[in-house]
Write a protein that holds these residues in place. Sequence first.
Motif: not given
Length: 154
Positions: A97-109, A78-79, A138-146
């Motif tokens: 990103g919000k779901k992984h950060a707030t609900q799933l609490k996945i470390d962004p690394k 999709d991205m 991949t750099n864009e995806i990671c930067a925006h998720l961070n």
Amino acid sequence: PFTMSFSEAEVQSARGAWEKIYVDAEDNGTTVLVRMFTEHPDTKSYFAHFKGMDSAEEMKQSDQVRGHGKRVFTAINDMVQHLDNSEAFLGVVNPLGKKHATQLKIDPKNFRIICDIILQLMEEKFGGDCKASFEKVTNEICAHLNNVYKEVGW
């Protein structure tokens, strides 16, 4: 406002590289997750139902691992479809990103780990040019998720 820094040529080349690996989304997604779980065993702690699986073989057969691998690849797809439309790209990245950060609490690394394994797999299967074409994505995806993680106060 955020804008993507991809030239038309970069977009085409990244999409071409991605299509090669996305054709087998479930198998390649599974390979990526199995590598992540075996090379970075701590990542399994986020997946309660994967914890008991120790062998790569067992993971490869798991419907849950296969299903999640396919979901990861579908989200990236999709991205990739929106590399030339910043607003639409963020429309995919931000809720994820919000779901992984707030609900799933996945470390962004872990996003970087997954992206690096995808690049590794691309290089193994299709060569260095394929990997190089997709690296910026991949750099864009990671930067925006961070960024999303920072916004929610991770």
